[in-house]
Enzyme design. Structure first.
Site, PDB file in Angstrom:
ATOM      1  N   LYS A 100      -5.008   1.752 -13.458  1.00 36.57           N
ATOM      2  CA  LYS A 100      -4.838   2.324 -12.114  1.00 36.57           C
ATOM      3  C   LYS A 100      -5.995   3.276 -11.868  1.00 36.57           C
ATOM      4  CE  LYS A 100      -1.590   2.172  -8.851  1.00 36.57           C
ATOM      5  NZ  LYS A 100      -0.608   1.090  -8.640  1.00 36.57           N
TER       6      LYS A 100
HETATM    7  P1  NAD Z   1       0.539   2.452   2.361  1.00 32.72           P
HETATM    8  O1  NAD Z   1      -0.571   3.430   2.365  1.00 32.72           O
HETATM    9  O2  NAD Z   1       0.343   1.129   3.015  1.00 32.72           O
HETATM   10  O3  NAD Z   1       1.853   3.118   2.991  1.00 32.72           O
HETATM   11  C1  NAD Z   1       2.375   4.336   2.563  1.00 32.72           C
HETATM   12  C2  NAD Z   1       3.474   4.726   3.532  1.00 32.72           C
HETATM   13  O4  NAD Z   1       4.133   5.880   3.038  1.00 32.72           O
HETATM   14  C3  NAD Z   1       2.969   5.077   4.935  1.00 32.72           C
HETATM   15  O5  NAD Z   1       3.876   4.597   5.904  1.00 32.72           O
HETATM   16  C4  NAD Z   1       3.013   6.610   4.923  1.00 32.72           C
HETATM   17  O6  NAD Z   1       3.134   7.176   6.224  1.00 32.72           O
HETATM   18  C5  NAD Z   1       4.245   6.822   4.086  1.00 32.72           C
HETATM   19  N1  NAD Z   1       4.355   8.170   3.537  1.00 32.72           N
HETATM   20  C6  NAD Z   1       3.409   8.889   2.872  1.00 32.72           C
HETATM   21  N2  NAD Z   1       3.901  10.108   2.556  1.00 32.72           N
HETATM   22  C7  NAD Z   1       5.177  10.130   3.028  1.00 32.72           C
HETATM   23  C8  NAD Z   1       6.215  11.117   3.042  1.00 32.72           C
HETATM   24  N3  NAD Z   1       6.015  12.295   2.461  1.00 32.72           N
HETATM   25  N4  NAD Z   1       7.405  10.805   3.606  1.00 32.72           N
HETATM   26  C9  NAD Z   1       7.609   9.602   4.186  1.00 32.72           C
HETATM   27  N5  NAD Z   1       6.666   8.634   4.204  1.00 32.72           N
HETATM   28  C10 NAD Z   1       5.475   8.902   3.638  1.00 32.72           C
HETATM   29  O7  NAD Z   1       0.931   2.284   0.814  1.00 32.72           O
HETATM   30  P2  NAD Z   1       1.680   1.042   0.133  1.00 32.72           P
HETATM   31  O8  NAD Z   1       0.650   0.110  -0.390  1.00 32.72           O
HETATM   32  O9  NAD Z   1       2.758   0.576   1.014  1.00 32.72           O
HETATM   33  O10 NAD Z   1       2.296   1.777  -1.148  1.00 32.72           O
HETATM   34  C11 NAD Z   1       3.519   2.503  -1.094  1.00 32.72           C
HETATM   35  C12 NAD Z   1       4.059   2.651  -2.502  1.00 32.72           C
HETATM   36  O11 NAD Z   1       4.243   1.355  -3.077  1.00 32.72           O
HETATM   37  C13 NAD Z   1       3.147   3.397  -3.476  1.00 32.72           C
HETATM   38  O12 NAD Z   1       3.944   4.107  -4.394  1.00 32.72           O
HETATM   39  C14 NAD Z   1       2.424   2.276  -4.190  1.00 32.72           C
HETATM   40  O13 NAD Z   1       1.950   2.668  -5.467  1.00 32.72           O
HETATM   41  C15 NAD Z   1       3.529   1.253  -4.291  1.00 32.72           C
HETATM   42  N6  NAD Z   1       3.082  -0.121  -4.508  1.00 32.72           N
HETATM   43  C16 NAD Z   1       2.248  -0.733  -3.643  1.00 32.72           C
HETATM   44  C17 NAD Z   1       1.862  -2.050  -3.876  1.00 32.72           C
HETATM   45  C18 NAD Z   1       0.999  -2.818  -2.922  1.00 32.72           C
HETATM   46  O14 NAD Z   1       0.829  -4.033  -3.127  1.00 32.72           O
HETATM   47  N7  NAD Z   1       0.467  -2.213  -1.864  1.00 32.72           N
HETATM   48  C19 NAD Z   1       2.334  -2.726  -5.012  1.00 32.72           C
HETATM   49  C20 NAD Z   1       3.207  -2.072  -5.875  1.00 32.72           C
HETATM   50  C21 NAD Z   1       3.581  -0.762  -5.607  1.00 32.72           C
END
Ligand code: NAD
Length: 415
Positions: A100
């Protein structure tokens, strides 16, 4: 965050009766890289950030894991999230290890050209340690297909055409069909399997979701398509609820246009942090880590939590939820759909062949169902919760692969 991932690791290592030395070897990252990312803003002034890449374990294949652009990104975050990737890739059975990284920038304050320069400078600094058979980054918080395309382009300048260096690329640039929604789709399958365990289906439940980015919005859309009722959604700028169920396609359009769910007229606004304790059957944290804490865990009203985000539940909150009988499908199982389709993308890049969307989704479904069943089996066998079972399964598979690579004298058993 690092403490949490080590706590869950140690809890599973206790179940496996692992000695201290083996724990130390399995938990310590193989390589931690920190780089200075110095470039210019659009006005020609110097800007600089720190970039990180932790390569945790590659016993089962090349390092694999996302890149996060967030001011909180640091060495501890990278290392904790890298370890989660090691167990996740093992649980879902893709031939990768765990890594990561990211940059401690806030991309909301950068123009697209600035973001492009920051990304290319980072690649320039880490290019020797990434590569299609070495370490393959992917999108995470605040990074997307466009950023992955820039990474491929920058890397290919030095090493020749290398689509397999990164996954989650635009479909026009050797990305896979279905990768964008893969994590959310995997969350939907994980929820379906957990509901089946309880003799329920999507039509029986209401769902609250924290985060409406890649994971949260796709999970919401797919669960709603299956008949689940999404009653509350929060992002970092606002929150909206509707007891009758939100019109998710309309909410997705609104969020795409306005960058937030805030202001959506198809529901009432509420205080975002309250989404964790919202009266819904299912809670899907899909934002950042440490969302469910010892403060709010006693008030969680959902009976089932499906972790779309990585590390959303602190260890103390986890204990409270277990005591209260709340079932959690852990991050390293529930959000494994992303890395699964990343694996399909990497395989397609290496074969120079494109899969149809139906094939991507069908294979993803099979792998998520198989992973859920394997974790459930360990949970039954060891009489432990799903999170501990998932860690046991991940550690077992990584441990066995590591042993199979070496002529070890002492007998170490991962059973
Ligand atoms: P992203 O940047 O697309 O979206 C993040 C979302 O979280 C946004 O809507 C943002 O406004 C919201 N957010 C941030 N802080 C917040 C808060 N304090 N309260 C409420 N909402 C809040 O990110 P993503 O890719 O969707 O990733 C989200 C989570 O999923 C992370 O933990 C990431 O590690 C995990 N994840 C993502 C993937 C992927 O393929 N993108 C895969 C596995 C895990």
């Amino acid at each position: 965050m690092l403490d949490a991932s080590q706590y869950y690791f140690n809890k599973a290592a206790d179940v496996l009766n692992l000695g201290d030395r083996i724990r130390e070897i399995l938990i310590t990252p193989r390589r931690v890289v920190k780089v200075e990312v110095v470039t210019e803003d659009d006005a020609g002034e110097l800007i600089h950030y720190r970039g990180f890449r932790t390569q945790h374990n590659n016993s089962r294949g090349p390092y694999k894991g996302g890149l996060r652009y967030h001011p909180s990104m640091d060495e501890d975050h990278a290392s904790a999230l890298a370890a989660l990737m090691t167990w996740k890739t093992a649980i879902v059975g893709v031939p990768f290890g765990g890594a990561k990284g990211g940059i401690d920038c806030d991309p909301h304050t950068l123009s697209k050209t600035e973001l492009n320069r920051v990304t290319r400078t980072f690649v320039e600094r880490v290019k020797e340690i990434i590569g299609p058979t070495l370490d393959i980054p992917a999108p995470d918080v605040n990074t997307n297909a466009e950023v992955m395309g820039w990474i491929m382009d920058e890397y290919s300048r030095d090493y020749g055409f290398s689509p397999g260096v990164v996954t989650g690329k635009p479909v026009d640039l050797f990305g896979s069909l279905g990768r964008d929604e893969a994590t959310g789709r995997g969350v939907m399958y994980a929820l379906r399997e957990a509901l089946k365990d309880q003799g329920k289906g999507f039509a029986d439940v209401t769902v609250a979701i924290q985060g409406f980015g890649n994971v949260g919005s796709h999970a919401a859309s797919l669960i709603a398509e299956q008949g689940g009722k999404i009653v509350a959604v929060a992002d970092r700028l606002g929150a909206v609820e509707n007891k009758e169920g939100l019109d998710v396609p309309a909410l997705v359009d609104w969020a795409a246009e306005h960058g937030t769910v805030n202001g959506f007229s198809g529901g009432a606004p509420f205080n975002g942090p309250d989404v964790i304790t919202w009266p819904a059957d299912v809670l899907i944290p899909a934002a950042l880590e440490d969302a469910i804490t010892e403060e709010n865990a006693p008030d969680v009203r959902a009976s089932l939590i499906v972790e779309g985000a990585n590390g959303p539940t602190t260890p103390k909150a986890d204990e409270i939820l277990l005591d209260r009988g709340v079932v959690t499908v852990p991050d390293i199982l529930a959000n494994a759909g992303g890395v699964t389709v990343s694996y399909f993308e990497w395989a397609q890049n290496i074969q120079q062949f494109r899969w149809e969307l139906d094939r991507v989704n069908g294979e993803l479904e099979k792998m998520m169902v198989r992973a859920y069943a394997a974790v459930r089996e360990v949970a039954n066998e060891k009489s432990v919760d799903l999170r501990t079972a998932a860690f046991v399964l991940g550690i077992r598979r990584v441990g066995r692969a590591a042993l199979a690579r070496q002529p070890v004298r002492e007998t170490i058993i991962f059973d």
